[in-house]
Design a protein around this motif. Structure first.
Motif: not given
Length: 172
Positions: A109-118
């Motif tokens: 979730h942190a990765c996705s919301c931080g735009k590091a993940c799609d």
């Protein structure tokens, strides 16, 4: 003639600069999305790795062993279901396994919301798993939110479960 040619050359240079700038932005965006997709696929590899499989297997086994009782308790109402789920988790010592999976989804979730993940790919890859997990363990998650005084406990798994069902769109 020289003035017209200078004006025309200036406009050609302006159009070329704008076009090359647009192309550079498009190229950056394409490469940036490719990097986010790679990072998301990396999470998929991690989720299926040996470090997460014991916890996932224990929780799947819980679901298989208690499916009939869970169904019966859910027909009796949320309170009966919640008490049964929490009691069973405590008796079978599943809190650690649940925390492992919650931690994974919080990181995703942190990765996705931080735009590091799609985000879209994350929902497609993990939405079904998170929806099943959230449905089975929500009473425990809700209890932990109160016990820990942390409304964000399990937010990642909740986000992906609800996004998979189309209820969330943006990160929150």
């Amino acid at each position: 003639m020289k003035i017209v040619s200078d004006i025309l050359a200036t406009w050609v240079a302006i159009v070329a600069a704008i076009t090359s700038g647009w192309f550079a932005l498009w190229e950056y965006h394409s490469n940036s999305r490719a990097d986010r997709v790679k990072t998301t696929i990396g999470f998929s590899d991690v989720f299926r790795s040996d470090s997460y499989m014991p916890a996932r297997a224990a929780l799947s086994q819980y679901g298989a062993q208690h499916a009939n009782e869970l169904f019966a308790k859910s027909a009796m109402g949320d309170e009966h279901l919640s008490l049964y789920v929490i009691d069973t988790i405590n008796k079978e010592g599943l809190a650690k396994d649940i925390s492992v999976v919650i931690g994974f989804f919080d990181e995703l979730h942190a990765c996705s919301c931080g735009k590091a993940c799609d985000t879209e790919l994350s929902v497609r890859l993990f939405g079904r798993d998170s929806r099943l997990f959230f449905a089975n363990f929500y009473p425990y998650i809700a209890q932990q939110r109160i016990k820990l005084r942390n409304n964000e406990y399990g937010l990642g798994v909740e986000y992906f479960a609800k996004s998979y069902g189309g209820r969330y769109g943006a990160c929150n």
